[in-house]
Design a protein around this motif. Structure first.
Motif, PDB file in Angstrom:
ATOM      1  N   UNK A 132     -28.134  36.818 -71.298  1.00 30.79           N
ATOM      2  CA  UNK A 132     -28.331  38.266 -71.488  1.00 30.79           C
ATOM      3  C   UNK A 132     -29.800  38.629 -71.744  1.00 30.79           C
ATOM      4  N   UNK A 133     -30.463  37.795 -72.532  1.00 34.54           N
ATOM      5  CA  UNK A 133     -31.863  38.097 -72.861  1.00 34.54           C
ATOM      6  C   UNK A 133     -32.737  38.002 -71.612  1.00 34.54           C
ATOM      7  N   UNK A 134     -32.501  36.953 -70.829  1.00 36.23           N
ATOM      8  CA  UNK A 134     -33.267  36.800 -69.581  1.00 36.23           C
ATOM      9  C   UNK A 134     -32.964  37.946 -68.612  1.00 36.23           C
ATOM     10  N   UNK A 135     -31.726  38.394 -68.615  1.00 37.97           N
ATOM     11  CA  UNK A 135     -31.357  39.499 -67.736  1.00 37.97           C
ATOM     12  C   UNK A 135     -32.102  40.776 -68.138  1.00 37.97           C
ATOM     13  N   UNK A 136     -32.129  41.035 -69.432  1.00 41.00           N
ATOM     14  CA  UNK A 136     -32.856  42.228 -69.914  1.00 41.00           C
ATOM     15  C   UNK A 136     -34.326  42.161 -69.508  1.00 41.00           C
ATOM     16  N   UNK A 137     -34.887  40.955 -69.624  1.00 34.71           N
ATOM     17  CA  UNK A 137     -36.303  40.770 -69.267  1.00 34.71           C
ATOM     18  C   UNK A 137     -36.511  40.994 -67.762  1.00 34.71           C
ATOM     19  N   UNK A 138     -35.622  40.400 -66.973  1.00 37.03           N
ATOM     20  CA  UNK A 138     -35.706  40.564 -65.514  1.00 37.03           C
ATOM     21  C   UNK A 138     -35.636  42.050 -65.145  1.00 37.03           C
ATOM     22  N   UNK A 139     -34.682  42.727 -65.740  1.00 30.67           N
ATOM     23  CA  UNK A 139     -34.494  44.154 -65.458  1.00 30.67           C
ATOM     24  C   UNK A 139     -35.752  44.941 -65.845  1.00 30.67           C
ATOM     25  N   UNK A 140     -36.282  44.649 -67.004  1.00 34.04           N
ATOM     26  CA  UNK A 140     -37.467  45.370 -67.489  1.00 34.04           C
ATOM     27  C   UNK A 140     -38.663  45.137 -66.555  1.00 34.04           C
ATOM     28  N   UNK A 141     -38.843  43.883 -66.171  1.00 34.00           N
ATOM     29  CA  UNK A 141     -39.973  43.549 -65.281  1.00 34.00           C
ATOM     30  C   UNK A 141     -39.834  44.250 -63.930  1.00 34.00           C
ATOM     31  N   UNK A 142     -38.623  44.237 -63.390  1.00 32.10           N
ATOM     32  CA  UNK A 142     -38.427  44.856 -62.073  1.00 32.10           C
ATOM     33  C   UNK A 142     -38.589  46.374 -62.153  1.00 32.10           C
ATOM     34  N   UNK A 143     -38.087  46.950 -63.233  1.00 31.63           N
ATOM     35  CA  UNK A 143     -38.215  48.408 -63.388  1.00 31.63           C
ATOM     36  C   UNK A 143     -39.673  48.833 -63.513  1.00 31.63           C
ATOM     37  N   UNK A 144     -40.491  47.925 -64.020  1.00 34.33           N
ATOM     38  CA  UNK A 144     -41.917  48.243 -64.142  1.00 34.33           C
ATOM     39  C   UNK A 144     -42.611  48.224 -62.785  1.00 34.33           C
ATOM     40  N   UNK A 145     -41.993  47.591 -61.795  1.00 33.76           N
ATOM     41  CA  UNK A 145     -42.621  47.463 -60.476  1.00 33.76           C
ATOM     42  C   UNK A 145     -42.123  48.463 -59.445  1.00 33.76           C
ATOM     43  N   UNK A 146     -40.830  48.737 -59.480  1.00 32.30           N
ATOM     44  CA  UNK A 146     -40.298  49.574 -58.388  1.00 32.30           C
ATOM     45  C   UNK A 146     -40.697  51.036 -58.555  1.00 32.30           C
ATOM     46  N   UNK A 147     -40.651  51.735 -57.436  1.00 30.09           N
ATOM     47  CA  UNK A 147     -40.830  53.181 -57.448  1.00 30.09           C
ATOM     48  C   UNK A 147     -39.423  53.778 -57.366  1.00 30.09           C
ATOM     49  N   UNK A 148     -38.977  54.345 -58.457  1.00 31.07           N
ATOM     50  CA  UNK A 148     -37.582  54.801 -58.524  1.00 31.07           C
ATOM     51  C   UNK A 148     -37.263  55.909 -57.521  1.00 31.07           C
ATOM     52  N   UNK A 149     -38.293  56.577 -57.029  1.00 27.49           N
ATOM     53  CA  UNK A 149     -38.028  57.642 -56.068  1.00 27.49           C
ATOM     54  C   UNK A 149     -37.884  57.103 -54.645  1.00 27.49           C
TER      55      UNK A 149
END
Lengths: 96, 96
Positions: A45-62
């Protein structure tokens, strides 16, 4: 647990292509690339949260889309695959 | 049940691009396209067998890869998505 991470990153622009490379690099560090934009990540779970956070910092949500699928045990019963599986570097220059 | 169908079809050749279009068409008939090559298919076992059979008849096993992930209930707890979701026709000609 096994998380399937899939993404579509819009590559219309140079910025988009850069995002794509960065997203791929993050996923490669954590998971097994099974298709061009599909990774299987055996993480907690912790690694998943980290993965999600890192990816969200990179993608353009629009412009981009990111999806995570959580497989339950026994995961080998949840996955079926056919055809050619090449564990290759999809980001390397294509030599023809 | 919910099946996540993902594919990589090699588009180096005209034959590959034709396979890609046919694979996409089959998936579109049965599932919801959520990314370029990711479909969520709310189907039963019989429909899944049919989907698998149809796709296997189209892909080139030496060049393409096809994966199915089976999500267990409650599926809404198994899926997380971020960013832009555009239900567009990915196979239409790209107008720039």
């Amino acid at each position: 647990m096994l998380i399937i991470a899939t993404y579509d990153v819009s590559t219309d622009t140079a910025a988009g292509r850069k995002r794509l490379r960065r997203v791929a690099k993050i996923c490669e560090r954590i998971g097994q690339r099974v298709q061009n934009s599909v990774f299987e990540c055996n993480i907690n779970e912790i690694q998943f949260e980290e993965l999600e956070r890192e990816l969200l910092a990179e993608i353009d949500k629009t412009k981009d889309n990111l999806r995570f699928y959580r497989l339950t045990e026994p995961v080998d019963l949840r996955i079926k695959q056919h055809g050619c599986f090449r564990s290759i570097d999809f980001d390397a220059p294509l030599l023809v």
